[in-house]
Design an enzyme around this catalytic site. Structure first.
Site, short mmCIF file in Angstrom:
data_model
loop_
_atom_site.label_atom_id
_atom_site.label_comp_id
_atom_site.label_asym_id
_atom_site.label_seq_id
_atom_site.Cartn_x
_atom_site.Cartn_y
_atom_site.Cartn_z
N ASP A 1 -42.42 32.47 3.31
CA ASP A 1 -41.49 32.94 4.36
C ASP A 1 -40.83 34.29 4.05
O ASP A 1 -40.72 34.70 2.90
CB ASP A 1 -40.40 31.89 4.63
CG ASP A 1 -39.62 31.49 3.37
OD1 ASP A 1 -40.21 31.46 2.28
OD2 ASP A 1 -38.42 31.21 3.50
N GLU B 1 -38.97 28.78 1.76
CA GLU B 1 -38.26 28.77 0.47
C GLU B 1 -36.84 29.27 0.67
O GLU B 1 -35.89 28.73 0.11
CB GLU B 1 -38.98 29.67 -0.55
CG GLU B 1 -38.46 29.51 -1.99
CD GLU B 1 -37.12 30.19 -2.26
OE1 GLU B 1 -36.27 29.58 -2.93
OE2 GLU B 1 -36.91 31.31 -1.78
N GLU B 2 -36.69 30.32 1.48
CA GLU B 2 -35.36 30.94 1.64
C GLU B 2 -34.36 29.97 2.28
O GLU B 2 -33.18 30.03 1.96
CB GLU B 2 -35.46 32.22 2.47
CG GLU B 2 -36.36 33.31 1.86
CD GLU B 2 -35.77 33.96 0.60
OE1 GLU B 2 -34.66 33.60 0.20
OE2 GLU B 2 -36.47 34.82 0.03
N HIS C 1 -34.03 41.12 -1.30
CA HIS C 1 -33.22 40.74 -0.13
C HIS C 1 -32.56 41.97 0.54
O HIS C 1 -31.72 41.79 1.42
CB HIS C 1 -32.16 39.68 -0.46
CG HIS C 1 -32.74 38.32 -0.72
ND1 HIS C 1 -32.04 37.15 -0.54
CD2 HIS C 1 -33.97 37.94 -1.13
CE1 HIS C 1 -32.81 36.12 -0.86
NE2 HIS C 1 -34.00 36.58 -1.22
ZN LIG Z 1 -35.47 35.30 -1.80
ZN LIG Z 2 -38.13 34.57 -3.38
#
Ligand SMILES: [Zn+2]
Ligand SMILES: [Zn+2]
Length: 387
Positions: free
Chosen positions: A76, A132-133, A355
């Site tokens: 993701d 995952e996020e 990020h």
């Molecule tokens: Zn991340």
């Molecule tokens: Zn990551």
């Protein structure tokens, strides 16, 4: 830079990575990404099942029954607008692969190429994991039985703090406990000029944000890493109305179970006191967080051996202090032996941190990641057969 995979595979991984980078998809919406993965697996003649945990894919090499090795990549992207200026920048406004998961998918597909070439009877399961996020993709996959027969699971994360052709491998805790929270503050609205007739939720929230900062500095053992971050403060409607309600959201990060429990307890106490002091009603809600990533001795030894084999002993080191980042790989480790390592991927030209809207990594890491994944699968399978 030594050529550790052949040029055609390296170029293939770059093509795949850039294609994924161009169409980033948020948690549980990784449909095009899943299509791309299936296409590549079809090309390689590797069996797979799609739709695991929504958009995840589980692929299998080798047919042997019994315990086997699992390799995991997350799929993701993040709700971050891209500002890298790369010619393969995101086509989707406001969404970007800003954590390197595009690279992780390309590497695991690269490892699939390598493992297919030497496919024997030993079974290796490839887990392409969604979300995952958002933190629950691993759980969604596990709930659908993806760990059945997996005795050891491995993954790596791209990390621009370290140069390409290096890995960090650590036994024990490498990523923190993660506890997201919401605090709702209820006051009484009123005229901006008549505060005595109102209970200002905005002022109560402001002072609470400042007081929360004292929890770590004044109540946690300073040698135990911890963070309380308030990432969002929503309050008020307009300039001449006293806010009746405020909402804070944030996250607690800790590297010790006792620190985690202590901080959560202190936060409850602080909020009770703050509510009393400001005449508001405050409610703290803790959401499902992540357990810490703790690499166990057995799988870590295999991960280290594979890292030495790929990068050479002098290019494998410790990350030092644990990261206060979270990783949902920890959920797999609740069930089976597992290790996560870091793949050095620093770019020569500077790029923004993970990020951020300017994040990018050196694509040479793809060769190292794919080689490590293939090697750890082979060494892991050997270690299972020698038990
Ligand atoms: Zn991340
Ligand atoms: Zn990551």
């Amino acid at each position: 830079m030594p050529n550790i995979v052949d040029t055609s595979l390296f170029n293939r991984m770059i093509t795949l990575r850039r294609e994924i980078h161009r169409f980033p998809e948020l948690a549980y919406h990784e449909e095009k990404t899943a299509e791309l993965i299936c296409r590549e697996l079809d090309l390689l003649g590797i069996d797979y099942q799609k739709g695991i945990g929504n958009t995840g894919i589980q692929a299998v090499l080798g047919k042997q029954n019994g315990p086997c090795i699992g390799l995991r990549a997350d799929m993701d992207a993040l709700p971050v607008p891209e500002n890298t200026g790369l010619d393969f920048s995101s086509n989707t406004r406001g969404v970007m692969h800003a954590c390197g998961h595009d690279g992780h998918v390309a590497m695991l597909l690269g490892a699939a190429h390598l493992l297919k070439k030497t496919e024997g009877k030993e079974r290796v399961v490839l887990l392409f994991q969604p979300a995952e996020e958002s933190g629950n993709g691993a759980v969604a996959m596990i709930n659908e039985g993806c760990l059945q027969d997996i005795a050891m699971v491995f993954c790596g994360h791209i990390d621009i703090h370290y140069p390409v052709a290096t890995f960090t491998v650590d036994e024990g805790l490498i990523c923190s406990y993660t506890d997201p929270f919401t605090i709702t503050i209820q006051g009484q609205g009123g005229h901006a000029a008549k505060p005595h007739e109102a209970v200002d939720a905005l002022v109560a929230a402001s002072s609470l944000v400042m007081n929360l900062q004292t929890l770590v500095s004044r109540s946690v053992n300073p040698v135990h890493p911890a963070v309380v971050t308030v990432g969002q403060l929503l309050a008020g409607e307009t300039h001449n109305v006293i806010a009746h309600k405020a909402v804070l959201t944030g996250t607690i990060r800790t590297a010790h179970k006792e620190t985690r429990e202590h901080l959560i307890g202190s936060m409850h106490t602080l909020i009770q006191g703050a509510a009393k002091m400001t005449g508001t009603a405050m409610e703290l809600r803790l959401h499902d967080g992540l357990p810490a990533v703790i690499n166990d001795k057995r799988s870590c030894a295999v991960a280290r051996k594979a890292a030495y084999a790929v990068a050479g002993e002098k290019n494998v080191f410790s990350q030092g202090a644990p990261s206060l980042g979270g990783e949902d790989f920890s959920f797999y480790q609740q069930h089976v032996s597992g290790t996560m390592i870091r793949f050095g991927a620093a770019k020569k030209e500077s790029s923004g941190p993970a990020h951020s809207s300017t994040f990018d990594f050196d694509e040479n890491v793809l060769s190292y990641g794919a080689s490590w994944l293939a090697t750890v699968a082979r060494l892991g399978a050997q270690s299972l057969s020698h038990r």
